[in-house]
Design a protein around this motif. Structure first.
Motif, PDB file in Angstrom:
ATOM      1  N   GLY A  57      -9.994 -44.989 -38.754  1.00 66.25           N
ATOM      2  CA  GLY A  57     -10.409 -45.822 -39.874  1.00 66.25           C
ATOM      3  C   GLY A  57      -9.364 -45.861 -40.972  1.00 66.25           C
ATOM      4  N   ALA A  58      -8.904 -44.685 -41.397  1.00 67.78           N
ATOM      5  CA  ALA A  58      -7.903 -44.616 -42.457  1.00 67.78           C
ATOM      6  C   ALA A  58      -6.585 -45.238 -42.011  1.00 67.78           C
ATOM      7  CB  ALA A  58      -7.699 -43.170 -42.876  1.00 67.78           C
ATOM      8  N   ASN A  59      -6.196 -44.996 -40.766  1.00 63.87           N
ATOM      9  CA  ASN A  59      -4.956 -45.599 -40.251  1.00 63.87           C
ATOM     10  C   ASN A  59      -4.976 -47.110 -40.397  1.00 63.87           C
ATOM     11  OD1 ASN A  59      -4.099 -43.059 -39.458  1.00 63.87           O
ATOM     12  ND2 ASN A  59      -4.520 -43.374 -37.286  1.00 63.87           N
ATOM     13  N   GLN A  60      -6.065 -47.707 -39.940  1.00 60.98           N
ATOM     14  CA  GLN A  60      -6.174 -49.157 -39.966  1.00 60.98           C
ATOM     15  C   GLN A  60      -6.187 -49.686 -41.397  1.00 60.98           C
ATOM     16  OE1 GLN A  60      -9.658 -49.610 -37.494  1.00 60.98           O
ATOM     17  NE2 GLN A  60      -8.569 -48.838 -35.691  1.00 60.98           N
ATOM     18  N   CYS A  61      -6.848 -48.947 -42.273  1.00 63.31           N
ATOM     19  CA  CYS A  61      -6.916 -49.347 -43.675  1.00 63.31           C
ATOM     20  C   CYS A  61      -5.537 -49.259 -44.328  1.00 63.31           C
ATOM     21  CB  CYS A  61      -7.919 -48.463 -44.408  1.00 63.31           C
ATOM     22  SG  CYS A  61      -8.526 -49.168 -45.953  1.00 63.31           S
ATOM     23  N   VAL A  62      -4.802 -48.194 -44.040  1.00 56.72           N
ATOM     24  CA  VAL A  62      -3.467 -48.014 -44.604  1.00 56.72           C
ATOM     25  C   VAL A  62      -2.530 -49.128 -44.156  1.00 56.72           C
ATOM     26  CG1 VAL A  62      -1.392 -46.559 -44.482  1.00 56.72           C
ATOM     27  CG2 VAL A  62      -3.614 -45.532 -45.005  1.00 56.72           C
ATOM     28  N   GLN A  63      -2.551 -49.460 -42.853  1.00 56.68           N
ATOM     29  CA  GLN A  63      -1.659 -50.532 -42.395  1.00 56.68           C
ATOM     30  C   GLN A  63      -1.992 -51.861 -43.052  1.00 56.68           C
ATOM     31  OE1 GLN A  63       1.379 -50.887 -39.827  1.00 56.68           O
ATOM     32  NE2 GLN A  63       1.161 -51.950 -41.791  1.00 56.68           N
ATOM     33  N   GLU A 107      -2.627 -44.853 -29.481  1.00 54.85           N
ATOM     34  CA  GLU A 107      -3.391 -44.499 -30.671  1.00 54.85           C
ATOM     35  C   GLU A 107      -2.782 -45.065 -31.951  1.00 54.85           C
ATOM     36  OE1 GLU A 107      -6.355 -43.126 -30.922  1.00 54.85           O
ATOM     37  OE2 GLU A 107      -6.534 -43.013 -28.774  1.00 54.85           O
ATOM     38  N   GLY A 108      -1.648 -44.510 -32.387  1.00 52.12           N
ATOM     39  CA  GLY A 108      -1.072 -44.925 -33.659  1.00 52.12           C
ATOM     40  C   GLY A 108      -0.717 -46.389 -33.717  1.00 52.12           C
ATOM     41  N   ALA A 109      -0.041 -46.880 -32.678  1.00 53.14           N
ATOM     42  CA  ALA A 109       0.349 -48.292 -32.657  1.00 53.14           C
ATOM     43  C   ALA A 109      -0.874 -49.187 -32.540  1.00 53.14           C
ATOM     44  CB  ALA A 109       1.309 -48.561 -31.497  1.00 53.14           C
ATOM     45  N   GLY A 110      -1.903 -48.727 -31.842  1.00 54.54           N
ATOM     46  CA  GLY A 110      -3.136 -49.502 -31.731  1.00 54.54           C
ATOM     47  C   GLY A 110      -3.805 -49.673 -33.081  1.00 54.54           C
ATOM     48  N   ASP A 111      -3.794 -48.620 -33.889  1.00 56.96           N
ATOM     49  CA  ASP A 111      -4.378 -48.703 -35.228  1.00 56.96           C
ATOM     50  C   ASP A 111      -3.544 -49.602 -36.134  1.00 56.96           C
ATOM     51  OD1 ASP A 111      -6.401 -47.007 -34.454  1.00 56.96           O
ATOM     52  OD2 ASP A 111      -5.472 -45.204 -35.276  1.00 56.96           O
ATOM     53  N   SER A 112      -2.233 -49.551 -35.981  1.00 55.10           N
ATOM     54  CA  SER A 112      -1.361 -50.440 -36.749  1.00 55.10           C
ATOM     55  C   SER A 112      -1.684 -51.888 -36.420  1.00 55.10           C
ATOM     56  CB  SER A 112       0.112 -50.138 -36.427  1.00 55.10           C
ATOM     57  OG  SER A 112       0.972 -51.065 -37.061  1.00 55.10           O
ATOM     58  N   PHE A 113      -1.875 -52.179 -35.145  1.00 54.76           N
ATOM     59  CA  PHE A 113      -2.217 -53.538 -34.713  1.00 54.76           C
ATOM     60  C   PHE A 113      -3.544 -53.992 -35.322  1.00 54.76           C
ATOM     61  CE2 PHE A 113      -4.608 -56.351 -31.964  1.00 54.76           C
ATOM     62  CZ  PHE A 113      -3.707 -57.381 -31.734  1.00 54.76           C
ATOM     63  N   VAL A 114      -4.562 -53.139 -35.241  1.00 55.07           N
ATOM     64  CA  VAL A 114      -5.883 -53.508 -35.767  1.00 55.07           C
ATOM     65  C   VAL A 114      -5.820 -53.739 -37.282  1.00 55.07           C
ATOM     66  CG1 VAL A 114      -8.253 -52.707 -36.146  1.00 55.07           C
ATOM     67  CG2 VAL A 114      -7.174 -52.383 -33.915  1.00 55.07           C
ATOM     68  N   GLY A 115      -5.110 -52.856 -37.993  1.00 61.26           N
ATOM     69  CA  GLY A 115      -4.971 -53.030 -39.431  1.00 61.26           C
ATOM     70  C   GLY A 115      -4.260 -54.320 -39.788  1.00 61.26           C
ATOM     71  N   ALA A 116      -3.224 -54.654 -39.015  1.00 59.37           N
ATOM     72  CA  ALA A 116      -2.501 -55.905 -39.249  1.00 59.37           C
ATOM     73  C   ALA A 116      -3.385 -57.107 -38.941  1.00 59.37           C
ATOM     74  CB  ALA A 116      -1.234 -55.936 -38.389  1.00 59.37           C
ATOM     75  N   LEU A 117      -4.138 -57.031 -37.850  1.00 58.95           N
ATOM     76  CA  LEU A 117      -5.015 -58.140 -37.480  1.00 58.95           C
ATOM     77  C   LEU A 117      -6.072 -58.377 -38.560  1.00 58.95           C
ATOM     78  CD1 LEU A 117      -5.845 -60.287 -35.451  1.00 58.95           C
ATOM     79  CD2 LEU A 117      -7.167 -58.535 -34.223  1.00 58.95           C
ATOM     80  N   ALA A 118      -6.607 -57.301 -39.123  1.00 62.72           N
ATOM     81  CA  ALA A 118      -7.583 -57.438 -40.215  1.00 62.72           C
ATOM     82  C   ALA A 118      -6.946 -58.154 -41.400  1.00 62.72           C
ATOM     83  CB  ALA A 118      -8.095 -56.063 -40.627  1.00 62.72           C
ATOM     84  N   PHE A 119      -5.692 -57.803 -41.695  1.00 58.89           N
ATOM     85  CA  PHE A 119      -4.972 -58.460 -42.785  1.00 58.89           C
ATOM     86  C   PHE A 119      -4.856 -59.963 -42.537  1.00 58.89           C
ATOM     87  CE2 PHE A 119      -0.789 -60.195 -43.927  1.00 58.89           C
ATOM     88  CZ  PHE A 119      -0.879 -60.169 -45.311  1.00 58.89           C
TER      89      PHE A 119
END
Length: 268
Positions: A64-70, A211-223
């Motif tokens: 959750g935090a990873n995605q929010c940070v990205q 894991e990490g790159a997947g969260d980066s992708f999700v955070g970017a997609l949300a943006f």
């Protein structure tokens, strides 16, 4: 301004052990390769085995935090709804979120459980084994969602995952959908018996392997969903992949996530 991207999810303190040392570091320290490999292995340990590692560091993680940070680093106005322990890890995490420009109005701290931790072992090939102790993450509940209902219902995009109690994630998705908020669900860690309602209340169902790159992708997609809603889904995915591809070129999880200013400006 109301948060445009709201994430309901987990915070984890990452306790990372690397089993390898770079060739550059070996050269700098004038360590002969045969002497080095005699005491150090690059493979993951077998059950019951003790092996010698090279490096240990503490980082900030949790899906959750990873995605929010990205999302925040790309310029999104964000809010994280989560729970951490009233301990040193929890205090450090709250400060980390603030430094990333994330609203901590609904980051709860509890004395009933420790901040969640993830023990991570990484070998030289990038393979890893992870043991998660969710801790305070599992104490996030319906009352917390009710307190945050205004920010959830005024968001453009709500993001959820499964490192908190699944029923709480599902409730958040339902709350958002009832207010016309776009919902993005990352079903990880994977459950064999996932409630079928998750498919009903998720506008976008986004699985990941890394894991990490997947969260980066999700955070970017949300943006992109929040700030560039007229883009085609294909284009949003392409741009999100570009962002995530940068994250795999640096070590750590959140520490590897790029800022908007460091990315090609045609992504925006």
């Amino acid at each position: 301004m109301a948060a445009q991207v709201v994430v309901v999810g987990s915070c984890m303190t990452d306790l990372v052990r690397q089993l390898y040392q770079s060739l550059w570091a070996k050269k700098v320290q004038n360590i002969r390769l045969e002497e080095y490999t005699e005491h150090l292995t690059t493979r993951l340990p077998r059950a019951g085995e003790t092996i010698l590692g090279h490096k240990f560091f503490i980082g900030f993680g949790g899906k959750g935090a990873n995605q929010c940070v990205q999302s925040a680093r790309l310029g999104a106005n964000t809010s994280l709804i989560c729970k951490v322990g009233k301990d040193s890890f929890g205090n450090d995490y709250v400060e980390n979120l603030k430094k990333n420009g994330i609203s901590t109005a609904f980051v709860g701290q509890t004395t009933d459980a420790a901040t969640g931790t993830a023990s991570i072992i990484v070998n030289s090939e990038g393979q890893n084994v992870i043991v998660i102790v969710p801790g305070a993450n599992l104490l996030l509940n319906s009352e917390d969602l009710k307190r945050a209902s205004d920010v959830i219902c005024k968001a453009k995009v709500l993001v959820c995952q499964l490192e908190i109690t699944p029923a709480v994630s599902l409730e958040a998705l339902k709350m958002a959908r009832a207010s016309g908020v776009k919902t993005l669900f990352n079903p990880a860690p994977a459950l064999a018996d996932l409630d079928p309602q998750f498919y009903i209340y998720s506008d976008i169902f986004c699985c990941n392997e890394t894991e990490g790159a997947g969260d980066s992708f999700v955070g970017a997609l949300a943006f992109y969903l929040a700030y560039y809603p007229k883009l085609s889904m294909e284009e949003m995915i392409r741009k999100s992949n570009c962002v995530a591809s940068v994250s795999v070129q640096a070590s750590g999880t959140q520490s590897s996530y790029p800022y908007r200013k460091d990315l090609p400006q045609d992504l925006f």
